[in-house]
Scaffold this active site. Structure first.
Site, PDB file in Angstrom:
ATOM      1  N   ASP A 124       0.830  -1.209   0.000  1.00 49.71           N
ATOM      2  CA  ASP A 124       0.000   0.000   0.000  1.00 49.71           C
ATOM      3  C   ASP A 124       0.864   1.259   0.000  1.00 49.71           C
ATOM      4  OD1 ASP A 124       0.863  -0.781   2.603  1.00 49.71           O
ATOM      5  OD2 ASP A 124      -0.503   0.677   3.481  1.00 49.71           O
ATOM      6  N   GLU A 125       0.278   2.344  -0.417  1.00 47.20           N
ATOM      7  CA  GLU A 125       0.841   3.697  -0.287  1.00 47.20           C
ATOM      8  C   GLU A 125       2.285   3.789  -0.782  1.00 47.20           C
ATOM      9  OE1 GLU A 125      -1.848   5.311   3.427  1.00 47.20           O
ATOM     10  OE2 GLU A 125      -0.101   4.093   3.894  1.00 47.20           O
ATOM     11  N   ALA A 126       2.553   3.143  -1.916  1.00 46.72           N
ATOM     12  CA  ALA A 126       3.903   3.176  -2.491  1.00 46.72           C
ATOM     13  C   ALA A 126       4.050   4.417  -3.375  1.00 46.72           C
ATOM     14  CB  ALA A 126       4.168   1.895  -3.274  1.00 46.72           C
TER      15      ALA A 126
END
Length: 526
Positions: free
Chosen positions: A331-333
């Site tokens: 997530d949230e890369a």
């Protein structure tokens, strides 16, 4: 009010410890099936069973697993009843009877049948997990004072009738972030005990993030000793030795929860990058991080050492974890290009398979090519774009299983209201009704219902640092998510659920759980 609640919870030790004597239970038994999660079927009738000083807990098949469930039940009941409640073998028609039966295949791996008469309470299951879940039902059918750690007056009545119960979903998870703030082995065990009461069967441990690496890795020792040395706000942090992690895994297994370890990547990796300079594209290690921003860190996708590192970590974590799954985050890369993200995930997933585990990832995994059998954990909100939802639905149509964890429904770290002193609000305020009043099977309407494998309630710890904090944010929302995972969709009704939920309040009081007394719930008068 909150301060008093947190003080009570902080003063409690292990689950089952009560700081003050519980109030005397009412003489009338809890109506059959008025529990959380709601059972699939409950048929009331006949005389109530009464636990007395003569009651025995009879393990009828003599198996070690069934005996373990019997010993667990005795451990719950003995302090509050004051009775010896010996756990014995052999068959008889009285007492509390626990029976595993190979003929009860219809109950599946986790189902059970509980029959209460004036002479006995019998719990039958096809597998040990079913016996254990049946015991949780028995606990809730008894007065709340049964949870106390000192003798209470009774009487200890179980309403007459039969409950036959199997879960809707095989994945009924709870997630605990031990990376933002570190939680000790006893604190994790306490949470496991709370989860078990509501038939949760997966503990997703978020072991690594920008702020801390919480598990010893022999081949990269600085991950824990340096990368785990701090936490949000700059506190001392901490990590689990391999033996401590295995202790958590064994304890969870004794409560029929499977531990799903998460090693988040390629982002949420500052603790690793700070520990080993070679993992950074420029070869320079950043400082340790104690803030709460996200998306700024990334492993170096183009370096071979990155995959050597991941291979070593996955190999060691997999060897410590008997369960089927390993969560790789994803997530949230925000600091990883789309091209690099796809390259990275397509290289990492085979490493997980190499060591015998099934991939789980946050739903951004579908931006790459999910491995066969992989599960994507959907954590979007009502505001998530139609394009993103369509990507997830398309992956589901192509065979990727879904775990449903909408942040604006199931994230237990979201504030209840603007006045909640703990938690965050980026997904909005999540009161108890909002957390319960939805259907996992139809939440993503474009995804086939058959793709939904279950639900999970994440608890992130940016603002949470004690067991009292965990309790206050998890309760009373956690039981509702557990019910969404266990109970048939036909039983889901807020107006009846809130009454059953309210009846849990005295039980939490007896357990030393400080909870949010939502005005949406008709709690019993003090």
């Amino acid at each position: 009010m909150l301060g008093a609640l947190l003080l009570v919870a902080a003063g409690a030790g292990a689950l089952g410890t009560v700081p003050a004597a519980a109030s005397a239970p009412a003489a009338a038994p809890t109506p059959l099936g008025q529990i959380v999660p709601a059972p699939a079927e409950a048929t009331a009738g006949g005389s109530a069973y009464r636990i007395t000083g003569k009651t025995r807990i009879r393990v009828e098949d003599g198996s070690r697993s069934a005996r373990g469930v019997g010993d667990y039940l005795a451990g719950v009941l003995r302090p509050s009843t004051g009775y010896k409640l010996p756990v014995t073998g052999g068959r008889a028609d009285d007492g509390i009877r626990l029976r595993l039966s190979g003929k009860e295949k219809g109950l599946g791996a986790e189902g059970y049948r509980l029959t209460s008469t004036g002479r006995s309470v019998t719990i039958v299951a096809h597998a040990p997990a079913g016996l254990f879940h049946g015991v949780q039902t028995l606990r809730q059918q008894l007065p709340a004072a049964v949870e106390a750690d000192r003798r209470q007056p009774g009487p200890w009545l179980v309403a007459g009738g039969t409950i036959e119960d199997t879960p809707r979903y095989a994945w009924r998870g709870a997630h605990l972030d031990v990376a933002r703030h570190f939680f000790t082995v006893p604190q994790v065990k306490r949470y496991i005990d709370e989860l078990a009461l509501y038939k949760v069967n997966k503990l997703h441990l978020h072991l690594t993030d920008d702020q801390g690496w919480r598990l010893a890795i022999d081949s990269w020792p600085k991950l824990a000793t340096y990368g785990g040395s701090t936490q949000v706000g700059g506190g001392a942090g901490g990590h689990y030795t391999k033996a401590q992690y295995q202790e958590i895994v064994r304890y969870a297994a004794s409560r029929y929860l499977e531990v799903v370890p998460e090693i988040d990547m390629p982002s949420h990796t500052n603790a690793a990058l700070a520990s080993y300079a070679e993992l950074n594209c420029d070869g320079v290690a950043p400082p340790l991080y104690t803030g709460t921003e996200v998306g700024f860190s990334s492993l170096c996708v183009g370096k071979d050492v990155t995959y050597d590192f991941i291979d070593d970590v996955v190999r060691e974590v997999a060897a410590l974890t008997p369960g089927r799954y390993l969560h790789i985050g994803g997530d949230e890369a925000h600091s990883t290009s789309h091209e690099d993200y796809v390259t990275f995930m397509n290289k990492v997933q085979p490493i997980v398979a190499k060591y015998g585990k099934t991939v789980v990832g946050w739903h951004q995994l579908v931006q790459a090519t999910p491995a066969k059998g992989a599960l994507a954990q959907y954590w979007g909100t009502e505001g998530t774009s139609a394009t993103e939802k369509a990507q997830v639905a398309e992956a589901a149509k192509n065979g990727t299983g879904l775990i449903i964890s909408p942040a604006d429904r199931t994230y237990l770290d979201m504030k209840y209201t603007k006045d909640t002193p703990l938690g965050l609000a980026w997904a909005g305020y999540v009161e108890v009704q909002r957390s319960y009043d939805w259907d996992p099977g139809s939440y993503l309407p474009a995804a086939p219902a058959s793709a939904v494998k279950g639900v999970e309630a994440p608890l992130w710890s940016e603002t949470l640092s004690t067991s009292a904090h965990l309790d206050y944010m998890a309760f009373p929302r956690l039981p509702g998510v557990a019910e969404l995972g266990w109970s048939p969709a036909a039983t889901h009704d807020w107006d009846t659920y809130k009454v059953r939920l309210a009846a849990q309040g005295p039980r939490w009081d007896a357990l030393g759980i400080g909870y949010y007394k939502s005005p949406q719930v008709p709690w019993p008068a003090p």
